[in-house]
Design a protein around this motif. Structure first.
Motif, PDB file in Angstrom:
ATOM      1  N   UNK A 144      18.583  -4.199  11.833  1.00 26.87           N
ATOM      2  CA  UNK A 144      17.167  -4.026  11.502  1.00 26.87           C
ATOM      3  C   UNK A 144      16.413  -3.415  12.679  1.00 26.87           C
ATOM      4  N   UNK A 145      16.660  -3.945  13.868  1.00 19.39           N
ATOM      5  CA  UNK A 145      15.995  -3.433  15.064  1.00 19.39           C
ATOM      6  C   UNK A 145      16.339  -1.968  15.297  1.00 19.39           C
ATOM      7  N   UNK A 176       0.830  -1.221   0.000  1.00 16.95           N
ATOM      8  CA  UNK A 176       0.000   0.000   0.000  1.00 16.95           C
ATOM      9  C   UNK A 176       0.860   1.266   0.000  1.00 16.95           C
ATOM     10  N   UNK A 177       2.044   1.181   0.565  1.00 16.60           N
ATOM     11  CA  UNK A 177       2.956   2.324   0.612  1.00 16.60           C
ATOM     12  C   UNK A 177       3.949   2.335  -0.545  1.00 16.60           C
ATOM     13  N   UNK A 178       3.762   1.434  -1.509  1.00 11.73           N
ATOM     14  CA  UNK A 178       4.586   1.450  -2.711  1.00 11.73           C
ATOM     15  C   UNK A 178       5.943   0.791  -2.592  1.00 11.73           C
ATOM     16  N   UNK A 179       6.130  -0.055  -1.588  1.00  8.56           N
ATOM     17  CA  UNK A 179       7.396  -0.774  -1.431  1.00  8.56           C
ATOM     18  C   UNK A 179       7.483  -1.841  -2.511  1.00  8.56           C
ATOM     19  N   UNK A 180       8.624  -1.890  -3.208  1.00 13.59           N
ATOM     20  CA  UNK A 180       8.816  -2.878  -4.273  1.00 13.59           C
ATOM     21  C   UNK A 180       9.755  -3.986  -3.807  1.00 13.59           C
ATOM     22  N   UNK A 181       9.751  -5.090  -4.534  1.00 11.72           N
ATOM     23  CA  UNK A 181      10.677  -6.185  -4.234  1.00 11.72           C
ATOM     24  C   UNK A 181      12.119  -5.718  -4.406  1.00 11.72           C
ATOM     25  N   UNK A 182      12.362  -4.834  -5.352  1.00 14.07           N
ATOM     26  CA  UNK A 182      13.708  -4.295  -5.557  1.00 14.07           C
ATOM     27  C   UNK A 182      14.152  -3.474  -4.345  1.00 14.07           C
ATOM     28  N   UNK A 183      13.234  -2.694  -3.759  1.00 19.13           N
ATOM     29  CA  UNK A 183      13.557  -1.948  -2.536  1.00 19.13           C
ATOM     30  C   UNK A 183      14.025  -2.901  -1.443  1.00 19.13           C
ATOM     31  N   UNK A 184      13.299  -3.988  -1.266  1.00 23.73           N
ATOM     32  CA  UNK A 184      13.613  -4.965  -0.223  1.00 23.73           C
ATOM     33  C   UNK A 184      14.938  -5.658  -0.520  1.00 23.73           C
ATOM     34  N   UNK A 185      15.134  -6.090  -1.772  1.00 20.26           N
ATOM     35  CA  UNK A 185      16.392  -6.755  -2.146  1.00 20.26           C
ATOM     36  C   UNK A 185      17.589  -5.845  -1.912  1.00 20.26           C
ATOM     37  N   UNK A 186      17.460  -4.586  -2.309  1.00 19.58           N
ATOM     38  CA  UNK A 186      18.558  -3.632  -2.151  1.00 19.58           C
ATOM     39  C   UNK A 186      18.897  -3.431  -0.668  1.00 19.58           C
ATOM     40  N   UNK A 245      23.111  -5.610   4.140  1.00 19.11           N
ATOM     41  CA  UNK A 245      23.445  -6.231   5.426  1.00 19.11           C
ATOM     42  C   UNK A 245      23.760  -7.720   5.315  1.00 19.11           C
ATOM     43  N   UNK A 246      23.732  -8.278   4.119  1.00 14.33           N
ATOM     44  CA  UNK A 246      23.869  -9.731   3.977  1.00 14.33           C
ATOM     45  C   UNK A 246      25.237 -10.278   4.381  1.00 14.33           C
ATOM     46  N   UNK A 247      26.270  -9.455   4.380  1.00 13.24           N
ATOM     47  CA  UNK A 247      27.606  -9.937   4.731  1.00 13.24           C
ATOM     48  C   UNK A 247      27.851  -9.949   6.243  1.00 13.24           C
ATOM     49  N   UNK A 248      26.887  -9.499   7.030  1.00  6.68           N
ATOM     50  CA  UNK A 248      27.026  -9.453   8.487  1.00  6.68           C
ATOM     51  C   UNK A 248      26.521 -10.758   9.104  1.00  6.68           C
ATOM     52  N   UNK A 249      26.998 -11.097  10.299  1.00  5.68           N
ATOM     53  CA  UNK A 249      26.441 -12.271  10.997  1.00  5.68           C
ATOM     54  C   UNK A 249      24.962 -12.048  11.305  1.00  5.68           C
ATOM     55  N   UNK A 250      24.250 -13.134  11.517  1.00  6.54           N
ATOM     56  CA  UNK A 250      22.796 -13.053  11.746  1.00  6.54           C
ATOM     57  C   UNK A 250      22.443 -12.122  12.899  1.00  6.54           C
ATOM     58  N   UNK A 251      23.195 -12.216  14.029  1.00  2.74           N
ATOM     59  CA  UNK A 251      22.872 -11.350  15.172  1.00  2.74           C
ATOM     60  C   UNK A 251      23.044  -9.886  14.794  1.00  2.74           C
ATOM     61  N   UNK A 252      24.054  -9.574  13.971  1.00  5.12           N
ATOM     62  CA  UNK A 252      24.293  -8.186  13.569  1.00  5.12           C
ATOM     63  C   UNK A 252      23.218  -7.702  12.607  1.00  5.12           C
TER      64      UNK A 252
END
Length: 112
Positions: free
Chosen positions: A46-47, A19-29, A34-41
């Motif tokens: 995100x928090x 509804x706010x216009x978020x695209x899959x590309x926005x999410x992927x980007x 942050x993908x190179x960080x450990x899961x806890x990081x």
């Protein structure tokens, strides 16, 4: 949280984001950053980012809102309670991780 709760939360967030216009590309980007960080990081980042955006939105709304009884203010207050508890939990976890390990203080080294 049960699997059904997780799926329900994902559906609700996805619908609101759409509804706010978020695209899959926005999410992927965003996730790529942050993908190179450990899961806890990743979770901590995100928090922290959610808390930061929530605070900014709450402060902006507070400046514009002049109603005594406002559902948005009440909702923002609840979210701020959750965000503050979450950020404190992340900080506590990180401090626990740092101080749980044996300290290597300079004055304890034999090479001094």
């Amino acid at each position: 949280m049960s699997e059904a709760d997780v799926q329900n939360a994902l559906a609700q967030v996805s619908k609101a984001a759409e509804r706010y216009g978020v695209t899959e590309e926005d999410v992927r980007r965003w996730r790529a950053d942050i993908e190179d960080r450990p899961a806890w990081a990743q979770r901590a980042h995100v928090s922290g980012m959610l808390a930061q955006r929530l605070v900014m939105t709450a402060l902006e709304h507070r400046q514009e809102c002049d109603r005594a009884e406002c559902r948005t203010c009440a909702g923002l207050r609840e979210m701020l309670v959750i965000a503050l508890a979450g950020v404190r939990t992340v900080v506590d976890d990180r401090l626990d991780e740092l101080y749980r390990r044996p300290a290597r203080w300079p004055w304890r080294r034999r090479s001094l």
